[in-house]
Design an enzyme around this catalytic site. Sequence first.
Site, PDB file in Angstrom:
ATOM      1  N   LYS A  11     -33.738  70.601  58.673  1.00 35.09           N
ATOM      2  CA  LYS A  11     -32.893  69.783  57.813  1.00 35.09           C
ATOM      3  C   LYS A  11     -31.998  70.713  56.989  1.00 35.09           C
ATOM      4  CE  LYS A  11     -33.100  68.220  53.779  1.00 35.09           C
ATOM      5  NZ  LYS A  11     -31.696  68.515  53.446  1.00 35.09           N
ATOM      6  N   GLU A  31     -39.861  79.667  49.759  1.00 34.61           N
ATOM      7  CA  GLU A  31     -39.001  80.752  49.266  1.00 34.61           C
ATOM      8  C   GLU A  31     -38.123  80.139  48.205  1.00 34.61           C
ATOM      9  OE1 GLU A  31     -39.431  83.721  50.234  1.00 34.61           O
ATOM     10  OE2 GLU A  31     -40.152  83.714  52.292  1.00 34.61           O
ATOM     11  N   CYS A  42     -30.415  84.255  46.149  1.00 30.39           N
ATOM     12  CA  CYS A  42     -31.669  84.119  45.402  1.00 30.39           C
ATOM     13  C   CYS A  42     -32.224  85.428  44.858  1.00 30.39           C
ATOM     14  CB  CYS A  42     -32.700  83.493  46.328  1.00 30.39           C
ATOM     15  SG  CYS A  42     -32.852  84.381  47.881  1.00 30.39           S
ATOM     16  N   GLU A  77     -32.429  80.765  36.274  1.00 30.65           N
ATOM     17  CA  GLU A  77     -31.557  81.162  37.381  1.00 30.65           C
ATOM     18  C   GLU A  77     -30.207  80.460  37.229  1.00 30.65           C
ATOM     19  OE1 GLU A  77     -32.498  79.648  41.358  1.00 30.65           O
ATOM     20  OE2 GLU A  77     -32.240  81.691  42.081  1.00 30.65           O
TER      21      GLU A  77
HETATM   22  P1  NAD Z   1     -32.401  72.686  46.504  1.00 30.49           P
HETATM   23  O1  NAD Z   1     -33.828  72.949  46.197  1.00 30.49           O
HETATM   24  O2  NAD Z   1     -31.694  71.693  45.694  1.00 30.49           O
HETATM   25  O3  NAD Z   1     -32.236  72.232  48.017  1.00 30.49           O
HETATM   26  C1  NAD Z   1     -32.705  73.006  49.080  1.00 30.49           C
HETATM   27  C2  NAD Z   1     -32.952  72.121  50.275  1.00 30.49           C
HETATM   28  O4  NAD Z   1     -34.060  71.275  50.011  1.00 30.49           O
HETATM   29  C3  NAD Z   1     -31.817  71.191  50.618  1.00 30.49           C
HETATM   30  O5  NAD Z   1     -31.760  71.053  52.022  1.00 30.49           O
HETATM   31  C4  NAD Z   1     -32.222  69.888  49.946  1.00 30.49           C
HETATM   32  O6  NAD Z   1     -31.629  68.775  50.548  1.00 30.49           O
HETATM   33  C5  NAD Z   1     -33.702  69.912  50.147  1.00 30.49           C
HETATM   34  N1  NAD Z   1     -34.504  69.219  49.133  1.00 30.49           N
HETATM   35  C6  NAD Z   1     -34.267  69.103  47.822  1.00 30.49           C
HETATM   36  N2  NAD Z   1     -35.276  68.459  47.221  1.00 30.49           N
HETATM   37  C7  NAD Z   1     -36.190  68.177  48.179  1.00 30.49           C
HETATM   38  C8  NAD Z   1     -37.471  67.541  48.186  1.00 30.49           C
HETATM   39  N3  NAD Z   1     -38.023  67.048  47.082  1.00 30.49           N
HETATM   40  N4  NAD Z   1     -38.130  67.456  49.357  1.00 30.49           N
HETATM   41  C9  NAD Z   1     -37.599  67.962  50.491  1.00 30.49           C
HETATM   42  N5  NAD Z   1     -36.391  68.559  50.554  1.00 30.49           N
HETATM   43  C10 NAD Z   1     -35.704  68.677  49.406  1.00 30.49           C
HETATM   44  O7  NAD Z   1     -31.720  74.122  46.441  1.00 30.49           O
HETATM   45  P2  NAD Z   1     -30.173  74.491  46.698  1.00 30.49           P
HETATM   46  O8  NAD Z   1     -29.429  74.158  45.461  1.00 30.49           O
HETATM   47  O9  NAD Z   1     -29.714  73.970  48.005  1.00 30.49           O
HETATM   48  O10 NAD Z   1     -30.298  76.081  46.874  1.00 30.49           O
HETATM   49  C11 NAD Z   1     -30.306  76.943  45.818  1.00 30.49           C
HETATM   50  C12 NAD Z   1     -31.711  77.377  45.467  1.00 30.49           C
HETATM   51  O11 NAD Z   1     -32.348  77.979  46.584  1.00 30.49           O
HETATM   52  C13 NAD Z   1     -31.750  78.425  44.396  1.00 30.49           C
HETATM   53  O12 NAD Z   1     -32.742  78.131  43.462  1.00 30.49           O
HETATM   54  C14 NAD Z   1     -32.077  79.688  45.128  1.00 30.49           C
HETATM   55  O13 NAD Z   1     -32.660  80.694  44.364  1.00 30.49           O
HETATM   56  C15 NAD Z   1     -32.956  79.196  46.191  1.00 30.49           C
HETATM   57  N6  NAD Z   1     -32.991  80.138  47.296  1.00 30.49           N
HETATM   58  C16 NAD Z   1     -34.135  80.857  47.537  1.00 30.49           C
HETATM   59  C17 NAD Z   1     -34.173  81.784  48.547  1.00 30.49           C
HETATM   60  C18 NAD Z   1     -35.407  82.592  48.842  1.00 30.49           C
HETATM   61  O14 NAD Z   1     -35.528  83.083  49.944  1.00 30.49           O
HETATM   62  N7  NAD Z   1     -36.336  82.720  47.921  1.00 30.49           N
HETATM   63  C19 NAD Z   1     -33.051  81.985  49.323  1.00 30.49           C
HETATM   64  C20 NAD Z   1     -31.906  81.252  49.053  1.00 30.49           C
HETATM   65  C21 NAD Z   1     -31.905  80.324  48.045  1.00 30.49           C
END
Ligand code: NAD
Length: 481
Positions: free
Chosen positions: A179, A253, A289, A388
């Site tokens: 997804k 992650e 991240c 963050e």
């Molecule tokens: P997000 O958590 O809003 O969304 C990430 C994904 O999860 C999207 O596909 C979203 O549709 C889905 N999602 C959101 N809530 C959900 C739920 N309750 N159940 C299932 N799916 C859900 O994050 P974002 O804004 O897309 O990305 C940015 C974040 O990702 C930042 O916090 C960043 O640090 C983190 N990130 C972490 C890593 C790592 O490897 N640790 C890498 C890249 C980004």
Amino acid sequence: MNLRYDTLYIGGEWVRPATDRTINPVNASTEEPLGHVPEATEADVDRAVAAARAAFDAPSGWASWEPARRADVMDRLADVMERRADEFAARVSAQNGMPVAIAGLLETAYPTMILRFYAKLAREAVFEDTREGLFGGPIQVRRVPIGVVAAIAPWNFPQALAMFKIAPAMATGCTLVLKPSPETVLDSYLLAEAMEEAGVPAGVINIVPGGREAGAYLVAHPAVDKVAFTGSTPAGRAIAETCGRLLRPVTLELGGKSATIVLDDADLDLSKIGEGLFTATLLSNGQTCFLGTRVLAPRSRYEEVVDALTVFASSLTVGDAADPATQIGPMATASHRQRVESYIAKGRAEGARLTTGGGRPVGLDQGWFVEPTVFADVDNSAVIAQEEIFGPVLALIPYDDDDDAVRIANDSDFGLGGTVWTSDPERGAAVAHRVRTGTIGVNRYVPDPAAPFGGFKDSGIGRELGPEGLLAYQQYQTVYR
Ligand code: NAD
């Protein structure tokens, strides 16, 4: 770019979606529409999981293939993706504002490098051994594929972070439902086309573009065996709760707020360290991240570090992500820019000293741009040091000695990345070893596919990449013979 997709890639076919709802991504640099794709609903997720389930469970299905045969498919997929690298880079860059020069490496060459790395591991890895039991008789210990994987990716590195999951899953014989994030769905269609062309068997990877609801539904789906998630810490927590209730294995992650520790013997010549410092602190507009956005500077050289970081941030080229000369592009969405700007306002309100940036770049009226911003004299307890921001905003924090630097670095809910800058690599490694973080670099930082990547504390659970990354997609089966 006007890309219109009306079908979903499920079970190796292009199928009509259950509803006519669409996702309409927008160019982050120009605010122009980029096209549309169907928004997957629960019925579509059901179909995708059923396709992945069938591909996994079939007696002669993907899981039953010799690893080397799966590896051949993975290499073919990498071939096609490499041939279409420019298209991947252009789509990712348009959707999330990643400068195309960066997307051309990290969203193309890097994911295919990961795919080939895991194809090689599949060929070489030994997935079982036989040992002598204490009660006598041989015991076969097998590492079997965990099953159907729900893989959920964020928008910031949509291809790389999907591949962190796809590659080890394919190598071990798992099947997936991916997804992607709604902000970055167009590149997932290129991936689907590449899979079709490479002959990835039907149902091995299925794609459901959708938002949080589709993600939550997928995570809790009864026919899913494992969840692999990259995204924000709050979403990770919600997913972990569901997986806890279901006793479903999950890797998370999550976010970060890493430390860039400048030791008192560091060489601050930007012509030497500028490129490495950029990757470690501001890569992809700060929307990465692992970035070390808390810069810890020794009091003995404090103003020197403030000056160097200010020159560094203010000299970066900000512009349209599609321009190969751009170093800092826009924020991915209007609402994300609002969030970043609200943190800048908090930094000012908390009394931090703004040394450069803080506003919107002059002359860039279209697109969601923010100036690279540096705050000095930040206390580590400040909101801009603890939360963050996910934008091009650095917080400079003074420290007294190495012990104090380590204390401040560790005074964080997160523990994902970080760097130590020094002219003495041994001293740098000794400091790095004391930081409670999943990954850290000495005078450089790169999440190398050869080694595990992941976080301590609120930055997540489990590891991706490296041979270790295979284990999250396998279960042990012990056979007493
Ligand atoms: P997000 O958590 O809003 O969304 C990430 C994904 O999860 C999207 O596909 C979203 O549709 C889905 N999602 C959101 N809530 C959900 C739920 N309750 N159940 C299932 N799916 C859900 O994050 P974002 O804004 O897309 O990305 C940015 C974040 O990702 C930042 O916090 C960043 O640090 C983190 N990130 C972490 C890593 C790592 O490897 N640790 C890498 C890249 C980004």
